[in-house]
Design a protein around this motif. Sequence first.
Motif, PDB file in Angstrom:
ATOM      1  N   ALA A  11       1.208  -1.290  -0.108  1.00 39.77           N
ATOM      2  CA  ALA A  11       0.162   0.042  -0.012  1.00 39.77           C
ATOM      3  C   ALA A  11       0.854   1.131  -0.116  1.00 39.77           C
ATOM      4  N   VAL A  12       0.443   2.374  -0.684  1.00 41.63           N
ATOM      5  CA  VAL A  12       0.972   3.681  -0.703  1.00 41.63           C
ATOM      6  C   VAL A  12       0.138   4.672   0.025  1.00 41.63           C
ATOM      7  N   VAL A  13       0.452   5.489   0.967  1.00 44.04           N
ATOM      8  CA  VAL A  13      -0.277   6.240   1.916  1.00 44.04           C
ATOM      9  C   VAL A  13       0.306   7.522   1.964  1.00 44.04           C
ATOM     10  N   VAL A  14      -0.474   8.408   1.998  1.00 45.61           N
ATOM     11  CA  VAL A  14       0.216  10.058   2.015  1.00 45.61           C
ATOM     12  C   VAL A  14      -0.296  10.677   3.153  1.00 45.61           C
ATOM     13  N   PHE A  15       1.055  11.381   3.599  1.00 39.60           N
ATOM     14  CA  PHE A  15       0.873  12.494   4.442  1.00 39.60           C
ATOM     15  C   PHE A  15       0.731  13.541   3.712  1.00 39.60           C
ATOM     16  N   LEU A  16      -0.514  14.195   3.565  1.00 39.41           N
ATOM     17  CA  LEU A  16      -0.553  15.497   2.971  1.00 39.41           C
ATOM     18  C   LEU A  16      -0.750  16.415   4.198  1.00 39.41           C
ATOM     19  N   ASN A  42      -3.713   0.491  -2.803  1.00 40.33           N
ATOM     20  CA  ASN A  42      -2.961  -0.505  -3.094  1.00 40.33           C
ATOM     21  C   ASN A  42      -2.147  -0.266  -4.341  1.00 40.33           C
ATOM     22  N   LEU A  43      -0.987  -0.479  -4.231  1.00 39.03           N
ATOM     23  CA  LEU A  43       0.016   0.001  -5.592  1.00 39.03           C
ATOM     24  C   LEU A  43      -0.289  -1.019  -6.748  1.00 39.03           C
ATOM     25  N   GLU A  44      -0.520  -0.444  -7.963  1.00 37.42           N
ATOM     26  CA  GLU A  44      -0.873  -1.303  -8.982  1.00 37.42           C
ATOM     27  C   GLU A  44       0.421  -1.584  -9.724  1.00 37.42           C
ATOM     28  N   PHE A  45       0.058  -2.602 -10.909  1.00 41.44           N
ATOM     29  CA  PHE A  45       1.262  -3.145 -11.448  1.00 41.44           C
ATOM     30  C   PHE A  45       1.893  -2.059 -12.355  1.00 41.44           C
ATOM     31  N   GLY A  46       3.393  -2.098 -12.251  1.00 39.87           N
ATOM     32  CA  GLY A  46       3.861  -0.984 -12.862  1.00 39.87           C
ATOM     33  C   GLY A  46       4.531   0.417 -12.259  1.00 39.87           C
ATOM     34  N   TYR A  72       9.409  10.147  -0.375  1.00 39.29           N
ATOM     35  CA  TYR A  72       9.251   8.893   0.326  1.00 39.29           C
ATOM     36  C   TYR A  72       9.709   9.209   1.907  1.00 39.29           C
ATOM     37  N   LEU A  73       8.874   8.912   2.941  1.00 34.31           N
ATOM     38  CA  LEU A  73       9.233   8.731   4.293  1.00 34.31           C
ATOM     39  C   LEU A  73       9.724   7.541   4.980  1.00 34.31           C
ATOM     40  N   THR A  74       8.897   6.482   4.919  1.00 38.66           N
ATOM     41  CA  THR A  74       9.231   5.372   5.409  1.00 38.66           C
ATOM     42  C   THR A  74       8.284   4.445   4.992  1.00 38.66           C
ATOM     43  N   VAL A  75       8.595   2.979   5.736  1.00 43.84           N
ATOM     44  CA  VAL A  75       7.732   1.971   5.707  1.00 43.84           C
ATOM     45  C   VAL A  75       7.527   1.028   6.702  1.00 43.84           C
ATOM     46  N   THR A  76       6.426   0.570   6.828  1.00 43.07           N
ATOM     47  CA  THR A  76       5.972  -0.347   8.024  1.00 43.07           C
ATOM     48  C   THR A  76       5.332  -1.611   7.602  1.00 43.07           C
ATOM     49  N   ASN A  77       5.518  -2.601   8.428  1.00 47.35           N
ATOM     50  CA  ASN A  77       4.892  -3.916   8.146  1.00 47.35           C
ATOM     51  C   ASN A  77       3.700  -3.962   8.926  1.00 47.35           C
ATOM     52  N   ASN A  78       2.448  -4.405   8.062  1.00 46.09           N
ATOM     53  CA  ASN A  78       1.126  -4.505   9.085  1.00 46.09           C
ATOM     54  C   ASN A  78       0.499  -5.696   8.778  1.00 46.09           C
ATOM     55  N   VAL A  79       0.223  -6.343   9.878  1.00 46.05           N
ATOM     56  CA  VAL A  79      -0.323  -7.643   9.573  1.00 46.05           C
ATOM     57  C   VAL A  79      -1.637  -7.223  10.330  1.00 46.05           C
ATOM     58  N   PHE A  80      -2.848  -7.558   9.843  1.00 46.58           N
ATOM     59  CA  PHE A  80      -4.134  -7.030  10.144  1.00 46.58           C
ATOM     60  C   PHE A  80      -5.065  -8.619  10.540  1.00 46.58           C
ATOM     61  N   LEU A  81      -4.836  -8.963  11.720  1.00 49.33           N
ATOM     62  CA  LEU A  81      -5.402 -10.376  12.080  1.00 49.33           C
ATOM     63  C   LEU A  81      -6.999 -10.324  12.662  1.00 49.33           C
ATOM     64  N   GLU A  82      -6.837  -9.298  13.364  1.00 46.87           N
ATOM     65  CA  GLU A  82      -8.266  -9.192  13.931  1.00 46.87           C
ATOM     66  C   GLU A  82      -9.607  -8.524  13.204  1.00 46.87           C
ATOM     67  N   HIS A  88      -2.457  -8.646   5.153  1.00 44.31           N
ATOM     68  CA  HIS A  88      -1.152  -8.060   5.597  1.00 44.31           C
ATOM     69  C   HIS A  88      -0.666  -7.055   4.394  1.00 44.31           C
ATOM     70  N   TYR A  89      -0.405  -6.068   4.878  1.00 43.01           N
ATOM     71  CA  TYR A  89       0.059  -4.957   4.123  1.00 43.01           C
ATOM     72  C   TYR A  89       1.585  -4.464   4.614  1.00 43.01           C
ATOM     73  N   VAL A  90       2.486  -4.206   3.454  1.00 41.10           N
ATOM     74  CA  VAL A  90       3.828  -3.641   3.523  1.00 41.10           C
ATOM     75  C   VAL A  90       3.231  -2.140   3.205  1.00 41.10           C
ATOM     76  N   THR A  91       3.197  -1.263   3.983  1.00 35.95           N
ATOM     77  CA  THR A  91       2.757   0.039   3.738  1.00 35.95           C
ATOM     78  C   THR A  91       4.044   1.161   3.488  1.00 35.95           C
ATOM     79  N   ILE A  92       3.890   1.845   2.543  1.00 30.79           N
ATOM     80  CA  ILE A  92       4.901   2.925   2.196  1.00 30.79           C
ATOM     81  C   ILE A  92       4.252   4.231   2.500  1.00 30.79           C
TER      82      ILE A  92
END
Length: 146
Positions: A11-16, A42-46, A72-82, A88-92
């Motif tokens: 996923a790509v998310v933005v601090f505006l 969601n990041l799309e192909f290409g 680009y700022l940072t990346v986090t690993n997020n597992v949503f089990l509940e 599971h998202y790797v979030t940019i």
Amino acid sequence: QIASLPDPRVAVVVFLLKDRSILLGRRRSSVGDATFALPGGNLEFGESFEECAAREVKEETGLDLGQNKIEYLTVTNNVFLEQPKKCHYVTIFMRVVLDAQEKQIVQNLEPEKCDGWDWFDLENLPQPLFWPLEKMLKGGFNPFPL
Ligand code: 8DG
Ligand code: MG
Ligand code: MG
């Protein structure tokens, strides 16, 4: 059981950012429902991270980032089990600093996915925040340029 779990996604998310404020919207989703989150998806192909950031911001808020710098700022690993749907998202995390004079109006273009967008002061954020965001900010992460 394990075999039915989905692959991790990006996923790509933005601090505006504008002045001392961050754009947040309350989610309508099976993941993080009713929590305040950044625009993104969601990041799309290409796609590059910057292209994805600009596309998601446009689709969700109507804002055209134009020639604004997308960093680009940072990346986090997020597992949503509940969640109703495990994922599971790797979030940019990207950043765009809008000019204080920016005249474009933020629109809620996906009302089925968001209750609406608003600017919130870093020192006065709404609750509850979407947990990947909560975790970062609690950990002392500051999205504003020094
Ligand atoms: P799309 O169909 O437009 O590609 O997807 P979307 O409907 O806009 O996806 P999303 O749920 O808004 O974002 C994708 C995932 O990104 C989300 O399920 C979990 C992860 N994510 C985080 N933090 C944040 C955040 O602050 N905002 C958003 N929107 N997603 C986030 O880990
Ligand atoms: Mg989207
Ligand atoms: Mg989204």
